[in-house]
Design a protein around this motif. Structure first.
Motif, PDB file in Angstrom:
ATOM      1  N   TYR A 111       0.772  -1.482   0.173  1.00  0.00           N
ATOM      2  CA  TYR A 111       0.039   0.074  -0.112  1.00  0.00           C
ATOM      3  C   TYR A 111       0.724   1.416  -0.071  1.00  0.00           C
ATOM      4  O   TYR A 111       0.281   2.153  -0.145  1.00  0.00           O
ATOM      5  CB  TYR A 111      -0.901   0.011   1.096  1.00  0.00           C
ATOM      6  CG  TYR A 111      -1.892  -1.082   1.309  1.00  0.00           C
ATOM      7  CD1 TYR A 111      -2.908  -1.080   0.325  1.00  0.00           C
ATOM      8  CD2 TYR A 111      -1.595  -2.070   2.082  1.00  0.00           C
ATOM      9  CE1 TYR A 111      -3.887  -2.164   0.395  1.00  0.00           C
ATOM     10  CE2 TYR A 111      -2.579  -3.137   2.175  1.00  0.00           C
ATOM     11  CZ  TYR A 111      -3.896  -3.393   1.289  1.00  0.00           C
ATOM     12  OH  TYR A 111      -4.636  -4.221   1.353  1.00  0.00           O
ATOM     13  N   GLY A 112       2.002   1.218   0.126  1.00  0.00           N
ATOM     14  CA  GLY A 112       3.103   2.425   0.165  1.00  0.00           C
ATOM     15  C   GLY A 112       3.452   2.726   1.545  1.00  0.00           C
ATOM     16  O   GLY A 112       2.907   2.404   2.592  1.00  0.00           O
ATOM     17  N   GLN A 113       4.691   3.245   1.316  1.00  0.00           N
ATOM     18  CA  GLN A 113       5.500   3.665   2.950  1.00  0.00           C
ATOM     19  C   GLN A 113       4.440   4.793   3.584  1.00  0.00           C
ATOM     20  O   GLN A 113       4.417   4.310   4.829  1.00  0.00           O
ATOM     21  CB  GLN A 113       6.805   4.308   2.504  1.00  0.00           C
ATOM     22  CG  GLN A 113       7.786   3.152   1.831  1.00  0.00           C
ATOM     23  CD  GLN A 113       9.186   3.797   1.680  1.00  0.00           C
ATOM     24  OE1 GLN A 113       9.391   5.087   1.783  1.00  0.00           O
ATOM     25  NE2 GLN A 113      10.004   3.047   1.332  1.00  0.00           N
ATOM     26  N   ARG A 229       7.153  12.389  -0.657  1.00  0.00           N
ATOM     27  CA  ARG A 229       6.203  11.577  -1.375  1.00  0.00           C
ATOM     28  C   ARG A 229       7.064  11.471  -2.800  1.00  0.00           C
ATOM     29  O   ARG A 229       6.873  10.305  -3.564  1.00  0.00           O
ATOM     30  CB  ARG A 229       4.745  12.016  -1.432  1.00  0.00           C
ATOM     31  CG  ARG A 229       4.232  12.119  -0.333  1.00  0.00           C
ATOM     32  CD  ARG A 229       4.039  10.713   0.404  1.00  0.00           C
ATOM     33  NE  ARG A 229       3.290   9.854  -0.477  1.00  0.00           N
ATOM     34  CZ  ARG A 229       1.832   9.591  -0.153  1.00  0.00           C
ATOM     35  NH1 ARG A 229       1.276  10.304   0.619  1.00  0.00           N
ATOM     36  NH2 ARG A 229       1.300   8.810  -0.828  1.00  0.00           N
ATOM     37  N   GLU A 232       9.370   8.291  -2.964  1.00  0.00           N
ATOM     38  CA  GLU A 232       8.726   7.056  -2.433  1.00  0.00           C
ATOM     39  C   GLU A 232       8.713   6.239  -3.429  1.00  0.00           C
ATOM     40  O   GLU A 232       8.197   6.397  -4.686  1.00  0.00           O
ATOM     41  CB  GLU A 232       7.379   7.406  -1.646  1.00  0.00           C
ATOM     42  CG  GLU A 232       6.884   5.877  -0.974  1.00  0.00           C
ATOM     43  CD  GLU A 232       5.500   6.381  -0.545  1.00  0.00           C
ATOM     44  OE1 GLU A 232       4.616   5.448  -0.222  1.00  0.00           O
ATOM     45  OE2 GLU A 232       5.037   7.584  -0.340  1.00  0.00           O
ATOM     46  N   PRO A 234       7.255   3.480  -6.220  1.00  0.00           N
ATOM     47  CA  PRO A 234       5.817   3.286  -6.474  1.00  0.00           C
ATOM     48  C   PRO A 234       5.426   1.921  -5.883  1.00  0.00           C
ATOM     49  O   PRO A 234       6.108   0.885  -5.687  1.00  0.00           O
ATOM     50  CB  PRO A 234       5.943   3.353  -7.960  1.00  0.00           C
ATOM     51  CG  PRO A 234       7.147   2.709  -8.318  1.00  0.00           C
ATOM     52  CD  PRO A 234       8.040   3.404  -6.971  1.00  0.00           C
ATOM     53  N   VAL A 235       3.858   1.754  -5.957  1.00  0.00           N
ATOM     54  CA  VAL A 235       3.362   0.329  -5.349  1.00  0.00           C
ATOM     55  C   VAL A 235       3.014  -0.120  -6.536  1.00  0.00           C
ATOM     56  O   VAL A 235       2.193   0.023  -7.415  1.00  0.00           O
ATOM     57  CB  VAL A 235       1.990   0.626  -4.501  1.00  0.00           C
ATOM     58  CG1 VAL A 235       1.587  -0.595  -4.029  1.00  0.00           C
ATOM     59  CG2 VAL A 235       2.576   1.714  -3.351  1.00  0.00           C
TER      60      VAL A 235
END
Length: 452
Positions: A111-113, A229, A232, A234-235
Motif C-alpha cells: 500500500y505504500g510507505q 512523497r 517514495e 511506487p506501489v
C-alpha cells in the motif's frame, strides 16, 4: 510516479591559448581549490534530488531504535527493582517484533510507505507511552508485556530508506553500493549513540526521560520521512491484468537464494547478541561495569568507519565472492576479543580488540543486504529486507541466551567463544550456499530493470 532527475555536472572551462610577443601562454580559467575537487561518493549520493530530505527524517526516526530497550530496562528496573522482569519484558518485545515486522513490511510494499508507516509508528509510540504509564502507576506486570509488545509495529525504517535508494538509483550498481554502505554506517551510528543517549537521559533527569525523548524523535522523524512523497517507491498493482508485466511476486522467503541469506543473518545476530552480554559480564568481572557501554560503542564505531570506507572503495569480483570473504574476515577478527580476554584480562586491550573486530561487521552487512536486494522478488523489497532484520533479531535473542549461559556456567572469557562459533557457522552456511550450482547467478527482471 516521475523520478527526480539527477543534477547535471557543470562543464569545466577549457584552457584558452594566448599569443604574446615571444611566447605562447595557455590560460586555464577552471576553478581552483576546493571548488575544483571531484565530490566524494557520499556527497554525490546525497546530491540526488530529494535524498537529503528523507535522510534527515530517517535519521531522526532511527536514533530511538538504540534507545528504547535501554530506556525500558532502566525504567522498569529502577521502579520495580527487578532486572529479571526488565529483561523478560524487552525479550518479549523482541519476539513480538520478529513476528509482526514482516507483516508490517508486506503492507508497506502493498500500500505504500506513507500509508502504512505513519499509523504503524503512531501505534508503536502509543505502546511506549502505555509502558511508561504502566510502570509509573504501578500496574500489574502483565501490562508491561502487553504494552511493550505493541511497539512491535514500528516499521523497518532502515529497510524503507534502502528501498528508496534502490528506486532512485535503479540501474546504477556503484551508487547503490555507496547507498547501502551509507545506510549500514547510519545503523551502526544509531546503535552506538542511542544507548549512550538513553542512559544519559534516564540517569541525569528521570527514568522515563529516555522513553519520552525516543517517542518524540521516532514520531517526528517518521512524519518527516513519510512526507517526502517524491522519492517514495511506487506501489505495484495488487491485482494486475494479464496484459501487464506486473505479475504477482512470490513471497521473498521462497525466492531462490533468500533462505541461506536469512540463515546467515540468524547466525550473525547470534554474534551481536552474545558479544553484548559477554562484554557486559567481562567488564563487571573486572570491576568496570559502567565502562561496558563505552567498550561496546567502540565496536560499533569500528564498524561505522569501516562501512564508510568500504562504500567509497572500488569493488572487484562477484558480490557472492565478496560476501564469503567478508564473513571469513569477520570470523578471523572475532578471535581477537577472545585472545585479548584470555591472554591479558585487560579491559583496555579488549576495547582495542573489539574496535578491530567491529571493522568487518559493516562490510559483511552491506554485502549481505546487496544480495537480499538482488534476490528479493520485484515489489517485495521492504519485506525481503525486513525478513533479514527479523533473522538478525532472532539470532540476537539466541546469542544473548547462549552467551549468558556460557558466562554463568563457564566464565566470561569462555563466553567470547560463542560469537566466534556463531560467525564460523555463518561462514559454513555461506560457503555451502555459494557452492550450489546457479545459486550465485543473477536474474534480471525486465519489468523492473533491476537485478534480483
Amino acid at each position: 510516479m516521475p523520478r527526480p532527475s539527477r543534477p547535471t555536472p557543470t562543464p569545466r572551462p577549457t584552457p584558452t591559448p594566448t599569443l604574446t610577443a615571444d611566447a605562447l601562454v595557455i590560460v586555464d580559467f577552471s576553478p581552483r581549490g576546493r571548488a575544483s575537487r571531484t565530490p566524494g561518493p557520499y556527497r554525490r549520493l546525497l546530491a540526488t534530488p530529494g535524498a537529503r530530505a528523507f535522510t534527515i527524517g530517517n535519521l531522526l526516526a532511527r536514533v530511538p531504535m538504540g534507545m528504547f530497550s535501554v530506556s525500558a530496562v532502566v525504567m522498569i528496573a529502577g521502579t520495580r527493582g527487578s532486572y529479571a522482569l526488565a529483561g523478560a519484558v524487552t525479550a518479549a518485545g523482541l519476539g513480538a517484533t520478529a513476528v509482526v515486522a514482516p507483516w508490517t513490511a508486506r503492507l508497506v510494499d502493498r500500500y505504500g510507505q506513507a500509508k502504512i508507516a505513519v499509523p504503524a509508528t503512531l501505534l508503536a509510540a502509543l505502546g511506549s507511552l502505555a509502558l511508561l504509564l504502566c510502570v509509573r502507576l504501578g500496574a500489574p506486570a502483565w501490562t508491561l508485556f502487553v504494552s511493550y509488545a505493541a511497539t512491535a509495529t514500528t516499521p523497518n525504517l532502515g529497510g524503507m530508506s534502502r528501498a528508496r535508494w534502490a528506486h532512485l538509483l535503479d540501474g546504477d550498481e556503484t551508487a547503490l553500493h555507496v547507498a547501502n554502505s551509507f545506510e549500514q554506517a547510519v545503523d551502526e551510528a544509531c546503535f552506538m549513540l542511542g544507548p549512550v543517549l538513553a542512559a544519559f537521559l534516564c540517569t541525569t533527569f528521570f527514568p522515563e526521560a529516555g522513553t519520552l525523548v525516543g517517542v518524540a524523535l521516532l514520531v517526528t522523524g517518521a512524519l518527516l520521512f513519510a512526507a517526502q512523497r517524491a522519492t517514495e517507491p511506487p506501489v505495484r498493482e495488487r491485482f494486475p491484468s494479464k496484459a501487464t508485466s506486473n505479475a504477482p511476486s512470490k513471497a521473498p522467503f521462497r525466492a531462490p537464494g533468500i533462505p541461506p541469506l536469512l540463515a546467515v543473518c540468524l547466525a550473525m545476530g547470534a554474534v551481536f547478541g552474545s558479544m553484548e552480554v559477554v562484554t557486559l559480564a567481562f567488564a563487571d568481572a573486572q570491576g568496570h561495569r559502567s565502562a561496558a557501554g563505552v567498550v561496546l560503542a567502540l565496536q560499533a564505531a569500528g564498524s561505522c568507519a569501516a562501512g564508510l570506507v568500504y562504500g567509497a572503495t572500488r569493488r572487484s569480483g562477484p558480490v557472492e565472492d565478496r560476501y564469503v570473504w567478508c564473513i571469513t574476515a569477520m570470523t578471523a577478527l572475532l578471535t581477537l576479543p577472545l585472545l585479548a580476554a584470555a591472554l591479558t584480562g585487560s579491559l583496555l586491550v579488549l576495547a582495542a580488540a573489539l574496535l578491530l573486530a567491529g571493522m568487518a561487521t559493516a562490510p559483511t552487512m552491506v554485502t549481505g543486504m546487496t544480495l537480499v536486494q538482488r534476490r528479493t522478488p520485484p515489489g517485495r523489497l521492504n519485506e525481503g529486507m525486513t525478513l533479514a532484520v527479523t533473522g538478525l533479531l532472532g539470532g540476537i535473542a539466541c546469542g544473548s541466551a547462549a552467551g549468558g549461559w556460557t558466562v554463568e556456567h563457564v566464565s566470561p572469557v569462555a563466553g567470547y567463544g560463542v560469537p566466534v562459533t556463531a560467525a564460523a557457522a555463518a561462514l559454513m552456511i555461506a560457503l555451502a550456499a555459494h557452492r550450489v550450482p546457479g545459486a550465485s547467478r543473477r536474474r534480471t527482471d525486465p519489468s523492473s530493470n533491476r537485478f534480483t
